[in-house]
Enzyme design. Structure first.
Site, short mmCIF file in Angstrom:
data_model
loop_
_atom_site.label_atom_id
_atom_site.label_comp_id
_atom_site.label_asym_id
_atom_site.label_seq_id
_atom_site.Cartn_x
_atom_site.Cartn_y
_atom_site.Cartn_z
N GLY A 1 -15.01 -3.52 -17.00
CA GLY A 1 -15.01 -4.26 -15.75
C GLY A 1 -16.26 -4.02 -14.94
O GLY A 1 -17.06 -3.12 -15.23
N ALA A 2 -16.44 -4.84 -13.88
CA ALA A 2 -17.67 -4.76 -13.09
C ALA A 2 -17.44 -5.08 -11.62
O ALA A 2 -18.35 -5.53 -10.94
CB ALA A 2 -18.70 -5.73 -13.66
N LYS B 1 -13.81 -2.89 2.69
CA LYS B 1 -14.65 -1.73 2.39
C LYS B 1 -16.14 -1.99 2.66
O LYS B 1 -16.88 -1.04 2.95
CB LYS B 1 -14.45 -1.27 0.94
CG LYS B 1 -13.06 -0.70 0.69
CD LYS B 1 -12.94 -0.15 -0.73
CE LYS B 1 -11.56 0.45 -0.97
NZ LYS B 1 -11.44 1.06 -2.31
N ASN C 1 -14.16 3.56 2.52
CA ASN C 1 -12.69 3.49 2.49
C ASN C 1 -12.07 4.43 3.51
O ASN C 1 -10.85 4.49 3.64
CB ASN C 1 -12.15 3.80 1.09
CG ASN C 1 -12.18 5.27 0.76
OD1 ASN C 1 -13.05 6.01 1.23
ND2 ASN C 1 -11.25 5.72 -0.05
N THR D 1 -8.79 -0.69 2.63
CA THR D 1 -8.71 -1.24 1.28
C THR D 1 -9.35 -2.62 1.31
O THR D 1 -9.93 -3.03 2.31
CB THR D 1 -7.26 -1.25 0.78
OG1 THR D 1 -7.23 -1.65 -0.59
CG2 THR D 1 -6.38 -2.16 1.62
N ASP E 1 -13.26 7.55 -2.64
CA ASP E 1 -12.92 7.10 -3.98
C ASP E 1 -13.77 7.83 -5.03
O ASP E 1 -13.27 8.21 -6.09
CB ASP E 1 -13.15 5.59 -4.12
CG ASP E 1 -12.10 4.77 -3.40
OD1 ASP E 1 -10.95 5.24 -3.27
OD2 ASP E 1 -12.42 3.65 -2.96
N GLY F 1 -4.02 5.56 -12.00
CA GLY F 1 -4.38 5.12 -10.66
C GLY F 1 -3.73 5.94 -9.56
O GLY F 1 -4.32 6.13 -8.50
N SER G 1 0.83 -1.21 0.00
CA SER G 1 0.00 0.00 0.00
C SER G 1 0.86 1.26 0.00
O SER G 1 1.84 1.38 0.75
CB SER G 1 -0.92 0.01 1.23
OG SER G 1 -1.59 1.25 1.32
#
Length: 275
Positions: A129-130, A69, A90, A65, A106, A239, A18
């Site tokens: 993505g999902a 969450k 988060n 993380t 986020d 990111g 992290s």
């Protein structure tokens, strides 16, 4: 809030890589919060209740993380509307009267990262993505996208989940199979939320004049897709941008001081270069 001995930390599993400690410690140094500390702890769902129960009055807040969450939700006294909308927290802030308040930075972090690159609104968007990050992406798009959002997914089950999230968040959501994902790259905004390597095959399909790509990965960086996108002159949000912007908001909530964006970004970039 800048008194002695204040503590914060990031929890998750795995947690060793992290970047949160790097970012938050850079913020404390820049703000002169010499008596604040920020650590990381390996904590899974089973250990989370006991960890929380053992925290003393010196604790100001926590970053969370995966896989915590959603596991944190029943352990909190209150959650923000944003966190409730995506059923994910988060950020936890401990109030002076001992209450545990959850938020999700986020979603506003995504919006802030896009705004920094000049993207305030878009007429349509695509999500690759999902997973959990995709639901945060939809929540962000609910605020900045005026038209339809198409999610490209690998199964009908995932498609159904994204349609449910879209209905919940007020997003005009459509779904398509992953085999059609190359079509996503022509959208005004593409948000890639998939694990490392998943979008590599799409790099060859980047159009001549791409618009904006938001790839939520920061390691390895750049991804093949982000590199091809940049080579074609498209705007790329990465990111690390998301990580820094959401951490800035966490610092503000935990310390009451404005998070120093540039100092935190510099620290994150340096840490990645040294890996």
């Amino acid at each position: 809030m800048s008194g002695t001995g204040r503590r914060a930390a990031v929890l998750g599993s795995p947690i060793a890589h992290s970047l949160s400690p790097v970012l938050h410690r850079a913020a404390y140094a820049e703000l002169g919060l010499d008596h604040w500390s920020y650590d990381r702890f390996e904590v899974d769902e089973a250990a989370l209740p006991g960890f929380l129960a053992g925290l003393g009055s010196s604790w100001a807040g926590l970053s969370l993380t995966m896989p915590l969450k959603r596991a944190i939700l029943p352990l909190l006294d209150e959650i923000s509307g944003t966190a409730a909308s995506v059923e994910a927290v988060n950020t936890v802030v401990f109030t002076d009267d001992g209450r545990k308040v959850g938020d999700n930075t986020d979603v506003p972090g995504m919006i802030a990262a896009l705004r920094e690159r000049g993207v305030d609104t878009v007429e349509s968007a695509a999500v690759l993505g999902a997973g959990a990050t995709a639901s945060s992406a939809l929540a962000a798009l609910a605020r900045i996208c005026t038209g339809p959002v198409t999610a490209y997914v690998r199964s009908e089950g995932r498609a159904a989940e994204m349609r449910e999230w879209g209905a919940r968040l007020g997003v005009d959501i459509r779904t398509a199979g992953w085999e059609q994902a190359a079509q996503a790259l022509r959208a005004p905004l593409v948000i890639a939320t998939t694990p490392a390597g998943t979008t590599d095959a799409l790099a060859a399909a980047v159009p001549e004049r791409p618009a904006t790509l938001f790839d939520v990965l920061y390691e390895p960086w750049p991804t093949d897709l982000a590199a091809a996108w940049s080579a074609r002159g498209g705007a790329v949000v990465g990111g690390l941008d998301l990580l820094v912007h959401q951490a800035v908001l966490q610092v503000e909530q935990m310390t009451g001081r404005k998070g120093p964006l540039q100092a935190m970004r510099n620290a994150g970039e340096q840490a990645l270069e040294n890996r």
